[in-house]
Design a protein around this motif. Structure first.
Motif, PDB file in Angstrom:
ATOM      1  N   CYS A 103       1.079  -1.550   0.193  1.00 42.12           N
ATOM      2  CA  CYS A 103       0.093   0.466  -0.172  1.00 42.12           C
ATOM      3  C   CYS A 103       0.654   1.160  -0.266  1.00 42.12           C
ATOM      4  O   CYS A 103       1.663   1.472   1.009  1.00 42.12           O
ATOM      5  CB  CYS A 103      -0.635   0.321   0.949  1.00 42.12           C
ATOM      6  SG  CYS A 103      -1.868   1.668   1.748  1.00 42.12           S
ATOM      7  N   TYR A 104       1.049   2.212  -0.771  1.00 45.32           N
ATOM      8  CA  TYR A 104       1.572   3.338  -1.107  1.00 45.32           C
ATOM      9  C   TYR A 104       0.611   4.701  -0.728  1.00 45.32           C
ATOM     10  O   TYR A 104       0.984   5.557  -1.223  1.00 45.32           O
ATOM     11  CB  TYR A 104       2.174   3.522  -2.378  1.00 45.32           C
ATOM     12  CG  TYR A 104       2.845   1.943  -2.697  1.00 45.32           C
ATOM     13  CD1 TYR A 104       4.293   1.931  -2.595  1.00 45.32           C
ATOM     14  CD2 TYR A 104       2.300   0.711  -3.860  1.00 45.32           C
ATOM     15  CE1 TYR A 104       5.199   0.619  -2.705  1.00 45.32           C
ATOM     16  CE2 TYR A 104       3.640  -0.399  -4.316  1.00 45.32           C
ATOM     17  CZ  TYR A 104       4.690   0.187  -3.572  1.00 45.32           C
ATOM     18  OH  TYR A 104       5.616  -1.473  -3.783  1.00 45.32           O
ATOM     19  N   THR A 105      -0.258   4.353  -0.346  1.00 47.78           N
ATOM     20  CA  THR A 105      -0.946   6.003   0.836  1.00 47.78           C
ATOM     21  C   THR A 105      -1.105   5.552   1.681  1.00 47.78           C
ATOM     22  O   THR A 105      -1.104   4.313   2.157  1.00 47.78           O
ATOM     23  CB  THR A 105      -2.031   5.997  -0.302  1.00 47.78           C
ATOM     24  OG1 THR A 105      -2.994   6.962  -0.767  1.00 47.78           O
ATOM     25  CG2 THR A 105      -3.295   4.926  -0.927  1.00 47.78           C
ATOM     26  N   GLU A 107      -2.945   4.865   4.983  1.00 47.52           N
ATOM     27  CA  GLU A 107      -4.731   4.409   5.058  1.00 47.52           C
ATOM     28  C   GLU A 107      -5.644   5.049   5.336  1.00 47.52           C
ATOM     29  O   GLU A 107      -7.104   3.869   5.256  1.00 47.52           O
ATOM     30  CB  GLU A 107      -4.161   3.183   6.551  1.00 47.52           C
ATOM     31  CG  GLU A 107      -2.288   2.742   6.523  1.00 47.52           C
ATOM     32  CD  GLU A 107      -3.343   1.231   6.591  1.00 47.52           C
ATOM     33  OE1 GLU A 107      -4.306   0.705   7.213  1.00 47.52           O
ATOM     34  OE2 GLU A 107      -1.716   0.417   6.360  1.00 47.52           O
ATOM     35  N   GLU A 141      -3.591  -5.712   6.672  1.00 43.13           N
ATOM     36  CA  GLU A 141      -2.540  -4.860   5.481  1.00 43.13           C
ATOM     37  C   GLU A 141      -1.768  -5.023   6.271  1.00 43.13           C
ATOM     38  O   GLU A 141      -0.555  -5.142   6.005  1.00 43.13           O
ATOM     39  CB  GLU A 141      -3.958  -3.524   6.051  1.00 43.13           C
ATOM     40  CG  GLU A 141      -4.156  -3.588   4.526  1.00 43.13           C
ATOM     41  CD  GLU A 141      -3.937  -3.692   3.222  1.00 43.13           C
ATOM     42  OE1 GLU A 141      -3.322  -3.090   3.094  1.00 43.13           O
ATOM     43  OE2 GLU A 141      -4.661  -4.224   2.882  1.00 43.13           O
ATOM     44  N   LYS A 145       1.376  -6.314   5.150  1.00 45.53           N
ATOM     45  CA  LYS A 145       2.569  -5.238   4.406  1.00 45.53           C
ATOM     46  C   LYS A 145       4.201  -5.788   4.418  1.00 45.53           C
ATOM     47  O   LYS A 145       5.402  -5.726   4.729  1.00 45.53           O
ATOM     48  CB  LYS A 145       2.397  -3.667   5.172  1.00 45.53           C
ATOM     49  CG  LYS A 145       2.167  -3.257   4.431  1.00 45.53           C
ATOM     50  CD  LYS A 145       2.136  -1.392   4.557  1.00 45.53           C
ATOM     51  CE  LYS A 145       1.378  -1.426   5.713  1.00 45.53           C
ATOM     52  NZ  LYS A 145       1.099  -0.613   7.005  1.00 45.53           N
ATOM     53  N   CYS A 166       3.750   3.580   3.193  1.00 45.00           N
ATOM     54  CA  CYS A 166       2.575   4.104   3.378  1.00 45.00           C
ATOM     55  C   CYS A 166       3.560   5.334   3.892  1.00 45.00           C
ATOM     56  O   CYS A 166       3.673   5.653   5.129  1.00 45.00           O
ATOM     57  CB  CYS A 166       1.804   3.423   4.778  1.00 45.00           C
ATOM     58  SG  CYS A 166       0.649   2.356   3.887  1.00 45.00           S
ATOM     59  N   SER A 183      -7.036   7.949   0.066  1.00 46.81           N
ATOM     60  CA  SER A 183      -6.712   7.264   1.040  1.00 46.81           C
ATOM     61  C   SER A 183      -7.177   5.548   0.912  1.00 46.81           C
ATOM     62  O   SER A 183      -7.838   5.450  -0.280  1.00 46.81           O
ATOM     63  CB  SER A 183      -6.916   7.558   1.930  1.00 46.81           C
ATOM     64  OG  SER A 183      -8.567   7.177   2.647  1.00 46.81           O
ATOM     65  N   LEU A 184      -6.149   4.808   1.644  1.00 48.74           N
ATOM     66  CA  LEU A 184      -7.041   3.195   1.487  1.00 48.74           C
ATOM     67  C   LEU A 184      -8.275   3.164   2.115  1.00 48.74           C
ATOM     68  O   LEU A 184      -8.933   2.917   1.540  1.00 48.74           O
ATOM     69  CB  LEU A 184      -6.146   2.489   2.572  1.00 48.74           C
ATOM     70  CG  LEU A 184      -5.802   0.954   2.398  1.00 48.74           C
ATOM     71  CD1 LEU A 184      -5.573   0.267   0.757  1.00 48.74           C
ATOM     72  CD2 LEU A 184      -5.363   0.300   3.232  1.00 48.74           C
ATOM     73  N   TRP A 508      -2.329   1.065  -4.473  1.00 44.67           N
ATOM     74  CA  TRP A 508      -1.904   0.106  -3.652  1.00 44.67           C
ATOM     75  C   TRP A 508      -2.276  -0.886  -5.117  1.00 44.67           C
ATOM     76  O   TRP A 508      -2.211  -0.754  -6.444  1.00 44.67           O
ATOM     77  CB  TRP A 508      -3.752  -0.561  -3.321  1.00 44.67           C
ATOM     78  CG  TRP A 508      -3.655  -1.815  -2.991  1.00 44.67           C
ATOM     79  CD1 TRP A 508      -3.618  -1.372  -1.410  1.00 44.67           C
ATOM     80  CD2 TRP A 508      -4.426  -2.115  -3.081  1.00 44.67           C
ATOM     81  NE1 TRP A 508      -3.965  -2.807  -1.201  1.00 44.67           N
ATOM     82  CE2 TRP A 508      -4.553  -3.562  -1.784  1.00 44.67           C
ATOM     83  CE3 TRP A 508      -4.384  -3.468  -4.461  1.00 44.67           C
ATOM     84  CZ2 TRP A 508      -4.631  -4.773  -2.462  1.00 44.67           C
ATOM     85  CZ3 TRP A 508      -4.926  -4.512  -4.508  1.00 44.67           C
ATOM     86  CH2 TRP A 508      -5.306  -5.003  -3.375  1.00 44.67           C
TER      87      TRP A 508
END
Ligand SMILES: Cc1cc2nc3c(=O)[nH]c(=O)nc-3n(C[C@H](O)[C@H](O)[C@H](O)COP(=O)(O)OP(=O)(O)OC[C@H]3O[C@@H](n4cnc5c(N)ncnc54)[C@H](O)[C@@H]3O)c2cc1C
Ligand SMILES: Nc1nc2c(ncn2[C@@H]2O[C@H](COP(=O)(O)OP(=O)(O)O)[C@@H](O)[C@H]2O)c(=O)[nH]1
Ligand SMILES: [Mg+2]
Lengths: 647, 194
Positions: A103-105, A107, A141, A145, A166, A183-184, A508
């Motif tokens: 996940c690159y954004t 949460e 998550e 991760k 993140c 965002s997630l 994501w």
């Protein structure tokens, strides 16, 4: 919704709701067979499924959980004289491996968790699956991760410091600024509205799936969109591949000479010539380079039109070039279609057709074992997950339900590497933000496979507005992460790639490997003679393998019967009974339809002439640009052939 | 007059009379042993509404509700859903909430929901009080009506009420890549190329 018992006798029992099984189910039911169609999962389409974002998170969790072997129950009490018992495999997690999530954004975002709406949504809308996803989302998550990161750190010792999937949430908390990343939490919240496929394929507009959908009338259960452009990745840049005749004329990338060369080449390759045959067995690339097309065109032709690799033989390359050209222009100006709501709709459509003709559907229900007649080696009955004995004449099953020892598969097992990305922009922004793009990507590094990318926009109902869903697919060399992450890092902005403008960001992403279904042999399994194995999704772009297999199975079951004849139109169905003539609207509708039928060809003729005019104008433009008269003749004759290839 | 196609899907337990309601509406016919929708993908009927014609494409469950295995594709693009219960079966009213939940989960967001208490010709063995059902419907902002497919009571009205709740047509999107159905004849517009 009380637990009702299933009937105890069927003609055909089908286990698994993937595409092949579903087509067989529809075909059998359509010609009057009593079909029972089961799936052990709570969702349709097996490995062909599409999920809401929340559903996908649950699926990921399930894949990561160690599958518990059920207590083996003893069903010998149900065995009758002269019968053998064959147990089926009770877990199918083996078809998915190397699953990793990033996940690159952030949460959370600040507008999230207004208690009212969240509570209401849970109470009103959440199924078991969503609730599980909701409540476990964060933990899951996190662990994913970590797991993923650990693994990455192991695999890619070179860049451990880069893993910070993140970015800290704080900067985003302040206020909703213009370029704020989604965002997630937002993805999860909106996630029920979009459908993410496990498989990424496209439908050739003249491929066997489209033909079958039309022939059977199953097509009316779904809607489709054209893939609107073909792109390719070359020298670090994404470019559009001119595809239709009009594209070629309009292309700014191609010089006039190139345009003419391309036209001539494409026209000439429609027919098989001796010149071409001389290259049989030799690489298509060699054939292409001998045509003196130049590097641009060679790249387009090899990677984007033939979708071949450097060592694809000429006859294969030419065949797929021809297929590509045949498919152009049927529905749009690329050869491909994509179903709205995703590919996972297609098996469901065939299942509906089966149900409409009386097939019985039961999810979360499986078969434990088969009862096989010792003398005839035929499966007489099955015992279902509730212990009920159900008899059948034929048993069709997805290969994942059958233990490996009984199957004849190509060794070593081939896999497909997949990545699914949610991004915040298109790889090639254009006037419209609603493009559906097929991107062909030659190997970005030696040893890496060439990759197929499909970028879907929000109107395909596969992602939320403002985002794109990107599918990457290739034949596995290593794990999905090893095969695909180098490309992701190059083409997109992740925290792993150095800051660079103009590239879309990945919010994501998910990597996994899936067993390639084309490895399953058709014959030679250690199984009853009236039992048929269906393979899961294969790595090819189209659906030919699956549709062929389904038809083959159908013909083995019912050699005399027609495969998927058209279902009647709604207007033609008359309920029997004395006073069944009441609907006055029916007449109107029929008339209405007739009218439409009359109108359509007219409209098309108009279209044609319009198109022709346009094309002529463009041709004249080119003619003006060129001055040599001989060349003009060349174009003239090509034009003639182009019309001949029309239906 | 413009014809607008509206997909309507039916939900509710097996045996509450979903297929009978469709048959009554479309064919004005009732059959005690209605065959379970064999061969009917969906049935259509056109009714006038204001200065539009609404052509209902009515999708029956095809029996997939029986073992609670309706496919999500069933709900796609529905303008309205009719959730049916049987007023003589308390069970079928209790599961209504599950169907509402399922619809919220898989159905489109702006879908018009109608709740139909069917078999109201059997008032003497009623198990579900009308008031309770009505209150529940109000709580979820759904249309409520009691019907009898057998005696042709309120079936037309059910669909009229739905018609009235359908929001007026928005301006057709200027989306160059519109979705379409596959037919033998390609859609004319798709032929126009760049
Ligand atoms: C880069 C490229 C270049 C190509 N160049 C040629 C070529 O030079 N000659 C050729 O035969 N095929 C050529 N093709 C193949 C061609 O585009 C189609 O495969 C084939 O013509 C059938 O598609 P279509 O005409 O239905 O669709 P489109 O090409 O999208 O054409 C749309 C409409 O234009 C009309 N049309 C198409 N071609 C002509 C024509 N020559 N004259 C008048 N009207 C026409 C058709 O009626 C059609 O309905 C080329 C394909 C590619 C990818
Ligand atoms: N008395 C009465 N019986 C009905 C009515 N509607 C349906 N039925 C009966 O209820 C049974 C189930 O109906 P059906 O339409 O098949 O239900 P479905 O499973 O929901 O589609 C049938 O025997 C019908 O004849 C009604 O309004 N009144
Ligand atoms: Mg029914």
């Amino acid at each position: 919704m009380a637990a009702e018992d299933l009937p105890s006798e069927f003609d055909v029992i089908i286990l698994g709701t993937g595409l092949c099984e579903s087509v067989v189910a529809a075909a059998c039911s359509r010609v009057g067979q009593r079909v029972l169609h089961l799936d052990r999962q709570s969702y349709y389409a097996s490995n062909w499924a599409s999920f809401t974002f929340n559903g996908l998170l649950t699926w990921i969790q399930e894949q990561q959980a160690e599958s518990q072997p059920d207590e083996v129950q003893d069903w010998s009490g149900q065995v009758e004289e002269g019968e053998d018992l064959i147990y089926l495999s009770q877990s199918d997690s083996s078809s998915i491996s190397n699953l990793q999530v990033f996940c690159y954004t952030s949460e959370e975002d600040e507008e999230d968790d207004t208690p009212n709406t969240t509570e209401e949504e849970k109470g009103g809308g959440a199924s078991e699956a969503t609730e599980a996803a909701d409540s476990n989302k964060e933990d899951e998550e996190e662990t994913e991760k970590q797991e993923a990161e650990e693994q990455v750190a192991q695999d890619e010792g070179a860049e451990p410091e880069a893993d910070q999937p993140c970015p800290s949430a704080d900067p985003n908390q302040s206020e909703p600024v213009k370029k704020k990343k989604i965002s997630l939490a937002q993805l999860v919240k909106e996630g029920r509205r979009f459908n993410i496929d496990l498989v990424s394929k496209l439908m050739y507009s003249r491929g066997s799936l489209v033909d079958l959908l039309i022939k059977s009338n199953v097509s009316r259960y779904a809607e489709f969109k054209n893939v609107s452009r073909i792109l390719t990745y070359r020298q670090g840049k994404v470019e559009q591949v001119p595809c239709s005749r009009a594209d070629v004329f309009a292309s700014r990338q191609l010089s006039v000479i190139e345009k003419r060369k391309l036209m001539r080449f494409l026209t000439s390759c429609v027919e098989e010539t001796e010149d071409q045959q001389a290259y049989n067995g030799r690489p298509y690339l060699e054939f292409l380079s001998d045509q003196q097309l130049g590097e641009n065109l060679q790249h387009f032709l090899l990677y984007s039109i033939a979708m071949a690799t450097e060592d694809t033989p000429t006859e294969v390359g030419l065949a797929s070039t021809r297929h590509f050209l045949r498919c152009l222009g049927r529905y749009g100006n690329t050869p491909f279609l994509f179903p709205v709501y995703g590919l996972g709709e297609i098996p469901q459509c065939f299942c509906r057709m089966c149900a409409v003709f009386g097939g019985i559907y039961c999810l979360r229900h499986s078969v434990r074992c088969l009862l096989v007649d010792k003398d005839t080696n035929r499966c007489k009955a099955v015992i279902d997950s509730r212990g009920q004995r159900i008899s059948c004449n034929h048993f069709v099953v997805e290969e994942g339900y059958v233990d490996a020892e009984r199957k004849q598969t190509a060794t070593p097992t081939r896999c497909v590497s997949r990545a699914v990305l949610i991004t915040d922009g298109s790889v090639l922004p254009s006037d419209s933000d609603q493009q559906v793009s097929m991107v062909t990507i030659p190997p970005v590094e030696a040893e890496l496979p060439s990759v197929r990318m499909v970028e879907l926009c929000s109107s395909t109902m596969t992602c939320m507005p403002g985002t794109y869903l990107v599918h990457l697919t290739c034949q596995s060399v290593g794990s999905a992460y090893e095969d695909l992450s180098p490309l992701v890092t190059r083409m997109f902005h992740t925290t792993e790639s150095s800051d660079q403008e103009e590239r879309p960001s990945v919010l994501w992403c998910l990597y996994f490997n899936m067993v390639d279904g084309s490895g399953l042999e058709v014959e030679g399994h250690d199984l009853p003679s009236n039992m048929y194995l269906c393979s899961g999704p294969d790595g090819a772009l189209g659906h030919d393998h699956t549709i062929k297999q389904a038809e083959l199975i159908f013909q083995k079951i019912l050699p005399e019967e027609d495969f998927c004849p058209p279902a009647p139109n709604p207007e033609d169905i008359i309920y029997d009974g004395e006073n069944g003539n009441g609907n006055s609207a029916e007449g109107e509708e029929l008339k209405d339809d007739e009218l439409k039928d009359d109108e359509e060809p007219k409209e098309q003729e108009e279209e044609l002439t319009e198109q022709e005019k346009e094309i002529k104008e463009q041709e004249e433009e080119i003619k003006e640009q060129e001055e040599e008269k001989e060349e003009e003749q060349g174009l003239e004759s090509e034009k003639g052939q182009g019309l001949e290839t029309e239906e | 007059m413009a014809i607008r196609e509206l997909k309507v899907c039916l939900l509710g337990d097996t045996g509450v009379g979903k297929s009978s309601i469709v048959c009554r509406f479309v064919q004005d016919h009732f059959d005690h042993n209605i065959s379970p929708t064999i061969g009917a993908s969906f049935l259509t009927k056109t009714v006038p509404c204001g200065n539009e014609l609404h052509k209902f494409l009515i999708w029956d469950t095809a029996g997939q509700e029986r073992f609670h295995s309706l496919a999500p594709m069933y709900y796609r693009g529905s303008a309205a859903a009719v959730i049916v219960y049987d007023i003589t079966k308390l069970d079928s009213f209790q599961t209504l909430k599950k169907w509402v939940k399922e619809l919220k989960e898989h159905g489109p967001e702006d879908i018009v929901v109608a709740i139909a208490g069917n078999k109201n010709d059997l008032g003497d063995i009623r198990e579900v009080p009308m008031k309770e059902a009505k209150e529940f419907a109000e709580s979820i902002a759904a249309i409520f009506i009691e019907t009898s497919a057998r005696n042709a009571v309120n079936v037309e009205e059910l669909f009229q009420k739905i018609s009235k709740q359908i929001p007026p047509l928005e301006n057709p999107e200027v989306d160059s890549n519109k979705s379409f159905k596959l037919t033998q004849q390609p859609p004319p517009s798709a032929r126009r190329c760049c």
